[in-house]
Design a protein around this motif. Structure first.
Motif, PDB file in Angstrom:
ATOM      1  N   LYS A  16       0.826  -1.211   0.000  1.00 42.70           N
ATOM      2  CA  LYS A  16       0.000   0.000   0.000  1.00 42.70           C
ATOM      3  C   LYS A  16       0.859   1.259   0.000  1.00 42.70           C
ATOM      4  O   LYS A  16       0.361   2.363   0.122  1.00 42.70           O
ATOM      5  CB  LYS A  16      -0.932   0.018   1.213  1.00 42.70           C
ATOM      6  CG  LYS A  16      -1.910  -1.124   1.243  1.00 42.70           C
ATOM      7  CD  LYS A  16      -2.916  -1.011   0.123  1.00 42.70           C
ATOM      8  CE  LYS A  16      -3.944  -2.121   0.242  1.00 42.70           C
ATOM      9  NZ  LYS A  16      -4.650  -2.353  -0.983  1.00 42.70           N
ATOM     10  N   SER A  56      -8.691   0.425  -4.000  1.00 46.58           N
ATOM     11  CA  SER A  56     -10.129   0.194  -4.034  1.00 46.58           C
ATOM     12  C   SER A  56     -10.550  -0.844  -2.999  1.00 46.58           C
ATOM     13  O   SER A  56      -9.833  -1.806  -2.732  1.00 46.58           O
ATOM     14  CB  SER A  56     -10.542  -0.277  -5.425  1.00 46.58           C
ATOM     15  OG  SER A  56     -11.904  -0.624  -5.445  1.00 46.58           O
ATOM     16  N   ASP A  57     -11.733  -0.646  -2.431  1.00 50.49           N
ATOM     17  CA  ASP A  57     -12.291  -1.620  -1.486  1.00 50.49           C
ATOM     18  C   ASP A  57     -13.144  -2.665  -2.185  1.00 50.49           C
ATOM     19  O   ASP A  57     -13.734  -3.521  -1.542  1.00 50.49           O
ATOM     20  CB  ASP A  57     -13.156  -0.904  -0.435  1.00 50.49           C
ATOM     21  CG  ASP A  57     -12.307  -0.127   0.549  1.00 50.49           C
ATOM     22  OD1 ASP A  57     -11.138  -0.494   0.745  1.00 50.49           O
ATOM     23  OD2 ASP A  57     -12.819   0.854   1.120  1.00 50.49           O
ATOM     24  N   GLU A  58     -13.210  -2.591  -3.515  1.00 49.70           N
ATOM     25  CA  GLU A  58     -14.022  -3.552  -4.257  1.00 49.70           C
ATOM     26  C   GLU A  58     -13.347  -4.926  -4.258  1.00 49.70           C
ATOM     27  O   GLU A  58     -12.186  -5.061  -3.895  1.00 49.70           O
ATOM     28  CB  GLU A  58     -14.234  -3.077  -5.703  1.00 49.70           C
ATOM     29  CG  GLU A  58     -15.097  -1.834  -5.797  1.00 49.70           C
ATOM     30  CD  GLU A  58     -15.305  -1.376  -7.224  1.00 49.70           C
ATOM     31  OE1 GLU A  58     -15.819  -2.172  -8.027  1.00 49.70           O
ATOM     32  OE2 GLU A  58     -14.936  -0.231  -7.525  1.00 49.70           O
ATOM     33  N   LYS A  60     -11.283  -8.028  -4.813  1.00 52.65           N
ATOM     34  CA  LYS A  60      -9.914  -8.101  -5.327  1.00 52.65           C
ATOM     35  C   LYS A  60      -9.688  -9.325  -6.212  1.00 52.65           C
ATOM     36  O   LYS A  60      -8.773  -9.364  -6.991  1.00 52.65           O
ATOM     37  CB  LYS A  60      -8.900  -8.133  -4.183  1.00 52.65           C
ATOM     38  CG  LYS A  60      -8.921  -6.901  -3.318  1.00 52.65           C
ATOM     39  CD  LYS A  60      -8.481  -5.674  -4.073  1.00 52.65           C
ATOM     40  CE  LYS A  60      -8.426  -4.476  -3.155  1.00 52.65           C
ATOM     41  NZ  LYS A  60      -8.579  -3.221  -3.767  1.00 52.65           N
ATOM     42  N   HIS A  79     -12.337  -2.495 -10.097  1.00 53.93           N
ATOM     43  CA  HIS A  79     -12.565  -1.112  -9.685  1.00 53.93           C
ATOM     44  C   HIS A  79     -13.526  -0.461 -10.661  1.00 53.93           C
ATOM     45  O   HIS A  79     -13.361  -0.601 -11.882  1.00 53.93           O
ATOM     46  CB  HIS A  79     -11.255  -0.326  -9.650  1.00 53.93           C
ATOM     47  CG  HIS A  79     -11.449   1.116  -9.331  1.00 53.93           C
ATOM     48  ND1 HIS A  79     -11.905   1.553  -8.100  1.00 53.93           N
ATOM     49  CD2 HIS A  79     -11.286   2.219 -10.079  1.00 53.93           C
ATOM     50  CE1 HIS A  79     -11.996   2.872  -8.116  1.00 53.93           C
ATOM     51  NE2 HIS A  79     -11.628   3.296  -9.306  1.00 53.93           N
TER      52      HIS A  79
END
Length: 143
Positions: A16, A56-58, A60, A79
């Motif tokens: 990250k 993105s929190d979508e 993976k 994303h």
């Protein structure tokens, strides 16, 4: 090429944040040549462009089946309802990547980010040879 490959290995592994360190920094001339500076700017621009996708929190795990190849490090991202596949060639030889959709098919054209090209799929599958220590980021549409 090596620096770009290392950055993408890190991104594909899920980091990250990135930081750079050079041993014997007094001898490190990457930023002191026009070509080196151009490459560093390219990598920085690519990472900045990819930031919303990487953070993105979508979901993976995208709905892709990637043929196992120990020479490749891959990671899927979803994303904004788009599927992205990052592929990093870990070797100094050409390496083939083969990708299909788990359900449905990959659309006829796959965009290759940062290379200003598109690939045409065959029978709903993506297949390409990646150059030695090369990197690809594909934008894939599944229909």
């Amino acid at each position: 090429s090596e620096l770009r490959n290392m950055v993408y290995q890190s991104l594909a592994s899920g980091v990250k944040g990135l930081t750079f360190w050079a041993y014997e920094a007094g001898e490190f001339k990457l930023y002191k040549t026009p070509a080196g500076l151009k490459n560093v700017k390219r990598i920085t621009g690519e990472v900045q462009t990819l930031s919303p996708i990487l953070l993105s929190d979508e979901l993976k795990a995208a709905p892709l089946l990637i043929t196992k190849n120990p020479a490749l490090l891959t990671r899927c991202f979803v994303h904004d309802k788009k599927t992205f596949l990052m592929a990093v060639n870990l070797t100094r030889a050409k390496t083939k990547i083969e990708v299909s959709a788990i359900t449905g098919q990959i659309s006829g054209e796959v965009k290759v980010l940062f290379d200003e090209k598109a690939l045409t799929t065959k029978d709903g599958k993506l297949s390409e040879e990646i150059e030695p220590i090369g990197v690809r980021v594909y934008e894939i549409i599944i229909k």
